[in-house]
Design a protein around this motif. Structure first.
Motif, PDB file in Angstrom:
ATOM      1  N   ASP A  71      23.566  85.083  -2.516  1.00 17.62           N
ATOM      2  CA  ASP A  71      24.980  84.958  -2.123  1.00 17.62           C
ATOM      3  C   ASP A  71      25.196  85.092  -0.609  1.00 17.62           C
ATOM      4  OD1 ASP A  71      27.765  84.622  -3.089  1.00 17.62           O
ATOM      5  OD2 ASP A  71      28.069  86.643  -2.291  1.00 17.62           O
ATOM      6  N   LEU A  72      24.137  85.031   0.184  1.00 11.85           N
ATOM      7  CA  LEU A  72      24.296  85.214   1.628  1.00 11.85           C
ATOM      8  C   LEU A  72      24.967  84.015   2.286  1.00 11.85           C
ATOM      9  CD1 LEU A  72      20.803  86.808   2.318  1.00 11.85           C
ATOM     10  CD2 LEU A  72      23.023  87.985   2.321  1.00 11.85           C
TER      11      LEU A  72
ATOM     12  N   ASN B 195      16.363  89.718  -7.740  1.00 18.68           N
ATOM     13  CA  ASN B 195      17.150  90.090  -6.571  1.00 18.68           C
ATOM     14  C   ASN B 195      18.625  89.773  -6.789  1.00 18.68           C
ATOM     15  OD1 ASN B 195      16.002  87.307  -6.364  1.00 18.68           O
ATOM     16  ND2 ASN B 195      17.356  87.182  -4.572  1.00 18.68           N
ATOM     17  N   ALA B 196      19.482  90.619  -6.236  1.00 18.74           N
ATOM     18  CA  ALA B 196      20.918  90.523  -6.451  1.00 18.74           C
ATOM     19  C   ALA B 196      21.662  90.384  -5.129  1.00 18.74           C
ATOM     20  CB  ALA B 196      21.426  91.766  -7.185  1.00 18.74           C
ATOM     21  N   PRO B 197      22.876  89.831  -5.161  1.00 19.42           N
ATOM     22  CA  PRO B 197      23.736  89.869  -3.977  1.00 19.42           C
ATOM     23  C   PRO B 197      23.961  91.310  -3.515  1.00 19.42           C
ATOM     24  CG  PRO B 197      24.614  88.322  -5.583  1.00 19.42           C
ATOM     25  CD  PRO B 197      23.476  89.047  -6.261  1.00 19.42           C
TER      26      PRO B 197
ATOM     27  N   THR C 211      29.398  81.913  -7.140  1.00 16.95           N
ATOM     28  CA  THR C 211      28.026  81.605  -6.761  1.00 16.95           C
ATOM     29  C   THR C 211      27.137  81.557  -7.999  1.00 16.95           C
ATOM     30  OG1 THR C 211      28.308  82.725  -4.635  1.00 16.95           O
ATOM     31  CG2 THR C 211      26.057  82.297  -5.365  1.00 16.95           C
ATOM     32  N   ILE C 212      26.458  80.418  -8.202  1.00 12.91           N
ATOM     33  CA  ILE C 212      25.493  80.270  -9.294  1.00 12.91           C
ATOM     34  C   ILE C 212      24.162  79.879  -8.657  1.00 12.91           C
ATOM     35  CG2 ILE C 212      24.898  79.019 -11.397  1.00 12.91           C
ATOM     36  CD1 ILE C 212      27.899  78.457 -11.755  1.00 12.91           C
TER      37      ILE C 212
ATOM     38  N   GLN D 142      23.554  79.977   8.351  1.00 10.04           N
ATOM     39  CA  GLN D 142      23.734  78.731   7.614  1.00 10.04           C
ATOM     40  C   GLN D 142      25.069  78.725   6.875  1.00 10.04           C
ATOM     41  OE1 GLN D 142      20.232  78.213   5.165  1.00 10.04           O
ATOM     42  NE2 GLN D 142      18.853  78.348   6.921  1.00 10.04           N
ATOM     43  N   GLY D 143      25.439  79.878   6.324  1.00  7.22           N
ATOM     44  CA  GLY D 143      26.737  79.978   5.655  1.00  7.22           C
ATOM     45  C   GLY D 143      27.889  79.813   6.617  1.00  7.22           C
TER      46      GLY D 143
END
Length: 448
Positions: free
Chosen positions: A103-104, A134-136, A268-269, A409-410
């Protein structure tokens, strides 16, 4: 089925993804809002605060734009109506792989849009830690029971994978899940007062976590298939505990929202190792996806296809086309934005297949009028991964990027979307036009 041919026929017969570029097209949808003279004062509310503020010689912000941006007119119109108070909610779904799962990238876009248009909630979440992945950064989950995780990138999964690309299941007995939100990217506490649960059958109990905890019962005992359950809470909370007493419970995810708040939801998927083909083959994912009511789908895949030994450009584009067709079957008016993938290494060298697939994707999207955000070229193009590595912006595996790099990038993606929105305001003031879209009838006719 030849999905490339199907979408090409649609582009000829129904205007496909090309939007507002036919001067002879009559406005047959008078209910749609346009930026007329009375709205021009509102139109000056442009997005002025951009997010990318770094300076690296291999990154080229001057070309940070979305091609075929007219294809986002439906989405931009929705954002304008949200800003002027005509609607209360705009929903975005970003579908991707391991670059998206943390989710970054998405959180930069979410934060920027919610700062300007309003915060409607965190959106889709999943207890990643329980699935042992791994998680947000803002999701915390735990359990006192053992769940069997599954995701769409697994070759021989025994369980259905749903809206998040994941599932948790138990063969027998009750199971519990605790999930809560940490502060967001701006260190603000997050809360929600509405939960959309994606569950299997059985009896479920939900206990909220926060200053106003309460208990809620969910009866899915009469449900033979997997479905959604919506709960309006008594007040804002920051987490929940859910427990199933069913014989074989399934948990696919939850959308955490602010029911009465006007604003943007960005779901976010992302699944490590995922490819277009794997999403396409999962029926439960496509059954549950419509519940998110997306106005914009952002597709961010391609890295794993470039590592797949049997991949060709034609095969890749046909898989992309199949995904597009499935999305248009859900909502023919929804906008779609495809992103190319940034460069990375394979076997110690830059992976040439990434550039080949990106070129094929851009050629196809340009022919079809599909909006593309070219992350590959914006971040330096061919050979750029060496520069990212030298700047300590890539991880040791030379495939994934560091947290700062994903945030950059986001920020670039948000800026491209924001600039496109500003351009839409300008174009609609001078010559408003009605977005064209693919209908379900068009899909059926072309398929014949």
């Amino acid at each position: 089925m030849n999905y490339i041919l199907l979408l090409y026929l649609l582009s000829i017969s129904a205007g496909a993804f090309n939007i507002g570029n036919n001067p002879k097209e009559k406005n047959t949808h008078p209910k749609t809002s346009v930026l007329n003279t009375n709205h021009r004062k509102s139109a000056v509310r442009r997005i002025l605060e951009l997010r990318y503020d770094d300076s690296y010689p291999f990154i080229n912000p001057s070309i940070n734009a979305i091609s075929s941006v007219k294809g986002l007119a439906h989405f931009y119109q929705k954002l304008y109506e949200l800003k002027t108070g005509e609607i209360k909610r705009v929903s975005i779904v970003q579908i991707g792989d391991s670059h998206i799962q943390p989710d970054l990238i998405s959180r930069e876009v979410r934060s920027g849009l919610q700062d300007f248009f309003g915060d409607a909630g965190r959106g889709l979440v999943f207890p990643y830690q329980i699935a042992r992945t791994n998680a947000p950064l803002d999701i915390k989950s735990s359990t006192t029971t053992r769940w069997q995780p599954s995701n769409i990138s697994q070759l021989h999964a025994r369980s259905a994978r749903g809206i998040s690309g994941f599932s948790l299941s138990r063969l027998n007995g009750a199971g519990n899940i605790s999930l809560s939100l940490r502060p967001d990217i701006n260190s603000n506490e997050q809360s929600f007062d509405y939960i959309k649960l994606f569950l299997g059958s059985g009896q479920w109990s939900v206990n909220t976590i926060g200053t106003r905890p309460n208990s809620y019962s969910v009866d899915q005992s009469a449900i033979t298939d997997f479905t959604t359950k919506e709960i309006t809470l008594d007040g804002p909370v920051n987490g929940f505990n859910i427990r199933s007493s069913g014989s074989r419970p399934y948990f696919f995810g939850a959308s955490l929202e602010k029911k009465n708040a006007s604003g943007v939801l960005l779901h976010t998927i992302g699944v490590n190792g995922a490819r277009y083909e794997q999403y396409n083959k999962e029926p439960m994912f496509w059954k549950q996806l419509p519940a998110l009511n997306a106005d914009l789908y952002i597709l961010s895949l391609g890295t794993n296809e470039a590592y797949y030994n049997n991949m060709t450009e034609d095969l890749y584009i046909n898989q992309v086309a199949e995904t597009l067709t499935k999305i248009k079957t859900i909502n023919s008016k929804a906008s779609i934005l495809i992103t190319t993938t940034a460069e990375s290494f394979k076997n110690g060298r830059t992976n040439p297949m990434i550039e080949r697939l990106n070129l094929a994707l851009k050629f196809y999207c340009n022919k079809m009028g599909i909006p593309v955000w070219d992350l590959f070229e914006i971040t330096g193009g061919s050979g750029s991964s060496k520069e990212w590595l030298k700047s300590n912006l890539m991880q040791a595996d030379k495939i994934h990027y560091q947290r700062k790099a994903y945030s950059m990038q986001g920020a670039l993606l948000f800026d491209a979307i924001a600039n496109g929105y500003n351009q839409y305001l300008d174009s609609q003031q001078s010559s408003p036009s009605e977005p064209l879209s693919i209908s379900i009838d068009d899909l059926k006719t072309a398929n014949k």
